[in-house]
Design a protein around this motif. Structure first.
Motif, PDB file in Angstrom:
ATOM      1  N   MET A   1       0.849  -1.184   0.000  1.00 54.16           N
ATOM      2  CA  MET A   1       0.000   0.000   0.000  1.00 54.16           C
ATOM      3  C   MET A   1       0.890   1.240   0.000  1.00 54.16           C
ATOM      4  N   THR A   2       0.728   2.078  -0.978  1.00 52.46           N
ATOM      5  CA  THR A   2       1.551   3.280  -1.121  1.00 52.46           C
ATOM      6  C   THR A   2       0.783   4.494  -0.631  1.00 52.46           C
ATOM      7  N   ASP A   3       1.443   5.311   0.151  1.00 53.57           N
ATOM      8  CA  ASP A   3       0.825   6.539   0.636  1.00 53.57           C
ATOM      9  C   ASP A   3       0.946   7.592  -0.452  1.00 53.57           C
ATOM     10  N   PRO A   4      -0.143   8.272  -0.784  1.00 55.98           N
ATOM     11  CA  PRO A   4      -0.100   9.255  -1.866  1.00 55.98           C
ATOM     12  C   PRO A   4       0.581  10.572  -1.504  1.00 55.98           C
ATOM     13  N   ARG A   5       0.838  10.783  -0.218  1.00 62.37           N
ATOM     14  CA  ARG A   5       1.441  12.057   0.179  1.00 62.37           C
ATOM     15  C   ARG A   5       2.902  12.121  -0.253  1.00 62.37           C
ATOM     16  N   PRO A   6       3.318  13.266  -0.792  1.00 59.14           N
ATOM     17  CA  PRO A   6       4.665  13.369  -1.353  1.00 59.14           C
ATOM     18  C   PRO A   6       5.783  13.519  -0.317  1.00 59.14           C
ATOM     19  N   PHE A   7       5.436  13.827   0.933  1.00 59.55           N
ATOM     20  CA  PHE A   7       6.474  14.035   1.951  1.00 59.55           C
ATOM     21  C   PHE A   7       6.291  13.068   3.116  1.00 59.55           C
ATOM     22  N   VAL A   8       7.416  12.717   3.726  1.00 57.62           N
ATOM     23  CA  VAL A   8       7.410  11.877   4.928  1.00 57.62           C
ATOM     24  C   VAL A   8       8.203  12.604   6.001  1.00 57.62           C
ATOM     25  N   LEU A   9       7.619  12.693   7.188  1.00 54.44           N
ATOM     26  CA  LEU A   9       8.310  13.239   8.352  1.00 54.44           C
ATOM     27  C   LEU A   9       8.740  12.070   9.217  1.00 54.44           C
ATOM     28  N   LEU A  29       3.540  27.609  10.139  1.00 49.46           N
ATOM     29  CA  LEU A  29       3.041  27.165   8.831  1.00 49.46           C
ATOM     30  C   LEU A  29       1.553  26.821   8.879  1.00 49.46           C
ATOM     31  N   ARG A  30       0.964  26.900  10.046  1.00 49.58           N
ATOM     32  CA  ARG A  30      -0.484  26.741  10.257  1.00 49.58           C
ATOM     33  C   ARG A  30      -1.082  25.480   9.644  1.00 49.58           C
ATOM     34  N   GLY A  31      -0.307  24.398   9.648  1.00 50.36           N
ATOM     35  CA  GLY A  31      -0.818  23.133   9.135  1.00 50.36           C
ATOM     36  C   GLY A  31      -1.042  23.108   7.631  1.00 50.36           C
ATOM     37  N   ALA A  32      -0.477  24.070   6.920  1.00 51.83           N
ATOM     38  CA  ALA A  32      -0.711  24.190   5.479  1.00 51.83           C
ATOM     39  C   ALA A  32      -0.259  22.957   4.692  1.00 51.83           C
ATOM     40  N   PHE A  33       0.659  22.185   5.247  1.00 50.69           N
ATOM     41  CA  PHE A  33       1.194  21.033   4.522  1.00 50.69           C
ATOM     42  C   PHE A  33       0.764  19.700   5.123  1.00 50.69           C
ATOM     43  N   ASP A  34      -0.111  19.733   6.125  1.00 49.63           N
ATOM     44  CA  ASP A  34      -0.507  18.509   6.828  1.00 49.63           C
ATOM     45  C   ASP A  34      -1.019  17.420   5.890  1.00 49.63           C
ATOM     46  N   ASP A  35      -1.780  17.789   4.882  1.00 45.90           N
ATOM     47  CA  ASP A  35      -2.349  16.796   3.974  1.00 45.90           C
ATOM     48  C   ASP A  35      -1.316  16.253   2.986  1.00 45.90           C
ATOM     49  N   GLN A  36      -0.110  16.808   3.005  1.00 43.20           N
ATOM     50  CA  GLN A  36       0.950  16.360   2.102  1.00 43.20           C
ATOM     51  C   GLN A  36       2.041  15.567   2.817  1.00 43.20           C
ATOM     52  N   ILE A  37       1.942  15.462   4.155  1.00 44.31           N
ATOM     53  CA  ILE A  37       3.011  14.850   4.939  1.00 44.31           C
ATOM     54  C   ILE A  37       2.504  13.610   5.668  1.00 44.31           C
TER      55      ILE A  37
END
Length: 88
Positions: A1-9, A29-37
């Protein structure tokens, strides 16, 4: 299963720098990137953390990984560097 988000923390317990980075992502950053991480926590998801960390020769946390390019950001103490990395 691949996660679609482009960044990993990559994060772990008892890591002051990890907490600083998490606060930076939440406050300035007010959570602006939460859906990408995707957050990979060493103690909560050890198998996935180890597999991905080993694949990218990651030796410390915190770090941000850009999946498409394989680039790692290890200098996560600067708001400017983190924001630039996340907007690439």
């Amino acid at each position: 299963m691949t996660d679609p988000r482009p960044f990993v923390l990559f994060t772990q317990d008892q890591c002051p720098q990890c907490e600083t980075l998490k606060r930076m992502l939440t406050l300035p950053l007010r959570g602006a990137f939460d859906d990408q991480i995707e957050v990979l926590h060493r103690q909560q998801n050890p198998d996935a953390f180890t597999a991905l960390a080993d694949a990218h020769a990651l030796a410390r946390t915190p770090a941000l990984l850009h999946r498409p390019s394989g680039r790692l950001l290890l200098d996560t103490g600067s708001l400017g560097a983190v924001k630039a990395f996340l907007t690439q």
